[in-house]
Motif scaffolding. Structure first.
Motif, PDB file in Angstrom:
ATOM      1  N   UNK A  93       2.924  -6.402  30.467  1.00 29.63           N
ATOM      2  CA  UNK A  93       1.589  -6.533  29.887  1.00 29.63           C
ATOM      3  C   UNK A  93       0.709  -7.574  30.577  1.00 29.63           C
ATOM      4  N   UNK A  94       1.277  -8.704  30.974  1.00 26.43           N
ATOM      5  CA  UNK A  94       0.443  -9.749  31.577  1.00 26.43           C
ATOM      6  C   UNK A  94      -0.361  -9.242  32.781  1.00 26.43           C
ATOM      7  N   UNK A  95       0.292  -8.618  33.775  1.00 22.86           N
ATOM      8  CA  UNK A  95      -0.527  -8.119  34.901  1.00 22.86           C
ATOM      9  C   UNK A  95      -1.502  -7.024  34.487  1.00 22.86           C
ATOM     10  N   UNK A  96      -1.099  -6.180  33.543  1.00 26.15           N
ATOM     11  CA  UNK A  96      -1.997  -5.130  33.050  1.00 26.15           C
ATOM     12  C   UNK A  96      -3.227  -5.739  32.383  1.00 26.15           C
ATOM     13  N   UNK A  97      -3.010  -6.761  31.559  1.00 24.86           N
ATOM     14  CA  UNK A  97      -4.135  -7.387  30.858  1.00 24.86           C
ATOM     15  C   UNK A  97      -5.065  -8.095  31.833  1.00 24.86           C
ATOM     16  N   UNK A  98      -4.489  -8.625  32.906  1.00 30.92           N
ATOM     17  CA  UNK A  98      -5.330  -9.240  33.939  1.00 30.92           C
ATOM     18  C   UNK A  98      -6.216  -8.197  34.604  1.00 30.92           C
ATOM     19  N   UNK A  99      -5.669  -6.999  34.792  1.00 30.36           N
ATOM     20  CA  UNK A  99      -6.471  -5.930  35.400  1.00 30.36           C
ATOM     21  C   UNK A  99      -7.577  -5.478  34.453  1.00 30.36           C
ATOM     22  N   UNK A 100      -7.249  -5.395  33.160  1.00 31.20           N
ATOM     23  CA  UNK A 100      -8.278  -5.020  32.182  1.00 31.20           C
ATOM     24  C   UNK A 100      -9.358  -6.099  32.100  1.00 31.20           C
ATOM     25  N   UNK A 101      -8.930  -7.352  32.247  1.00 30.73           N
ATOM     26  CA  UNK A 101      -9.888  -8.457  32.249  1.00 30.73           C
ATOM     27  C   UNK A 101     -10.793  -8.371  33.491  1.00 30.73           C
ATOM     28  N   UNK A 102     -10.177  -8.066  34.630  1.00 28.81           N
ATOM     29  CA  UNK A 102     -10.930  -7.949  35.884  1.00 28.81           C
ATOM     30  C   UNK A 102     -11.971  -6.828  35.796  1.00 28.81           C
ATOM     31  N   UNK A 103     -11.657  -5.786  35.026  1.00 27.31           N
ATOM     32  CA  UNK A 103     -12.601  -4.683  34.827  1.00 27.31           C
ATOM     33  C   UNK A 103     -13.676  -5.030  33.796  1.00 27.31           C
ATOM     34  N   UNK A 104     -13.508  -6.161  33.149  1.00 28.04           N
ATOM     35  CA  UNK A 104     -14.489  -6.587  32.159  1.00 28.04           C
ATOM     36  C   UNK A 104     -14.333  -5.936  30.802  1.00 28.04           C
ATOM     37  N   UNK A 105     -13.146  -5.390  30.525  1.00 28.46           N
ATOM     38  CA  UNK A 105     -12.935  -4.689  29.257  1.00 28.46           C
ATOM     39  C   UNK A 105     -12.352  -5.586  28.168  1.00 28.46           C
ATOM     40  N   UNK A 106     -11.585  -6.607  28.562  1.00 23.63           N
ATOM     41  CA  UNK A 106     -10.969  -7.495  27.571  1.00 23.63           C
ATOM     42  C   UNK A 106     -11.197  -8.961  27.940  1.00 23.63           C
ATOM     43  N   UNK A 107     -10.988  -9.821  26.947  1.00 17.04           N
ATOM     44  CA  UNK A 107     -11.063 -11.270  27.138  1.00 17.04           C
ATOM     45  C   UNK A 107      -9.693 -11.854  26.805  1.00 17.04           C
ATOM     46  N   UNK A 108      -9.154 -12.654  27.715  1.00 14.03           N
ATOM     47  CA  UNK A 108      -7.836 -13.267  27.513  1.00 14.03           C
ATOM     48  C   UNK A 108      -8.030 -14.738  27.172  1.00 14.03           C
ATOM     49  N   UNK A 109      -8.179 -15.012  25.879  1.00 12.22           N
ATOM     50  CA  UNK A 109      -8.400 -16.395  25.443  1.00 12.22           C
ATOM     51  C   UNK A 109      -7.076 -17.017  25.017  1.00 12.22           C
ATOM     52  N   UNK A 110      -7.130 -18.341  24.727  1.00 12.78           N
ATOM     53  CA  UNK A 110      -5.963 -19.040  24.193  1.00 12.78           C
ATOM     54  C   UNK A 110      -6.162 -19.239  22.700  1.00 12.78           C
TER      55      UNK A 110
END
Lengths: 167, 167
Positions: A93-110
């Motif tokens: 999931x981590x690399x996948x979520x980074x790709x979704x973030x790079x596409x501007x679809x999700x935000x990975x906050x803390x």
DNA sequence: AACAATTAAATAGTGCACAACTTAAATTAA
DNA sequence: TTAATTTAAGTTGTGCACTATTTAATTGTT
């Protein structure tokens, strides 16, 4: 030798019912056609291929689409809880979520309460993508072209097998 | 709106049966739990995980095991014919076959009649591995722990879906 | 408070799957 | 018999899935 018989029927057509110790004089026929697992594996691959042209329009892979569905349903989730929902771990999931973030679809906050957890949420673009995705299940269903009852039974079978293999 | 209804039942629980143009005031619930494709995908992944400890003993991955089964059944096959049997292409098979060759399990020769085709055959070590692999389907079946009829029905469903998605 | 244990996520490395493309051999057609 | 086409396999690059390991934050225990 009940188990032997089951194996014969479901996995090895042409597998004789003699004892294991008597196999020296027989050719054990590992017929691929008879293996449930291979059917499952092939169907899953075929499904992924069938989704591709539909999801290409959204610039999503199948797993990315799955993750987006979770977010459309829940909006904010941790990686752990997301992983439980899609039955995958941070390694996937981590690399996948980074790709979704790079596409501007999700935000990975803390998380503010616990610095260890990542809180994944949708961007505006991620939210608006849902409308385009709505036609996907219908399109897939048309490709399947099978009675509803059969598809439901297939789903139930998969769910039951999954549950057994997980414990 | 028959198709809408089907989508409602199989893919979107909570999806109302109103027309698409009336969706502005409703939250479209893309419930993952209700998706056949996700169940299929998850069951296939779970199957791969369940095979792993068994196949680790043979130093094989699941796909490598599948390919070995084809060879135990046919001995000599071209990459193309192997690909048709396992529903995969040379992009997946060529590197896999090189790994099997590196392990000393298969031989990648050239056809004498047609220099383009690779003839894949078993080494002695590849042949002898079959005996160790015989216990694998039984072990998997024990993990599945489901009635035979149900597993057969599941296999049939997968095969039928595969056939539909392929054409 | 100090330290051990646990937990969440990230990282590194392997092996699929797949699309798109290339190479080289064989077949066909002009 | 060249030249165009087709075919078989291989190559390249992306994105999963997974195992094993690492990092860092939190919790538990004394």
């Amino acid at each position: 030798m009940k188990c032997k018989y089951i194996v014969h029927n479901l996995f090895y057509e042409g597998f004789t019912m003699s004892k294991l110790s008597e196999q020296s004089d027989q050719v054990v026929n590992l017929s691929l056609d008879k293996q449930l697992c291979f059917s499952l594996y092939s169907a899953s691959n075929a499904m992924g291929r069938a989704y591709r042209p539909l999801l290409d329009k959204l610039d999503l892979t199948y797993l990315q689409y799955i993750v987006m569905m979770v977010l459309w349903e829940h909006d904010s989730v941790s990686v752990k809880s997301l992983g439980e929902k899609v039955h995958l771990d941070s390694g996937t999931l981590t690399p996948l979520l980074k790709r979704l973030e790079a596409k501007g679809l999700v935000i990975r906050a803390r998380s503010e309460h616990d610095e260890r957890v990542r809180v994944i949420s949708l961007s505006e673009q991620g939210v608006s993508l849902q409308q385009q995705a709505e036609s996907v299940p219908q399109a897939m269903l048309c490709q399947a072209d099978m009675p509803l009852e059969e598809l439901q039974a297939l789903k139930q079978g998969c769910d039951r097998l999954f549950a057994k293999l997980m414990k």
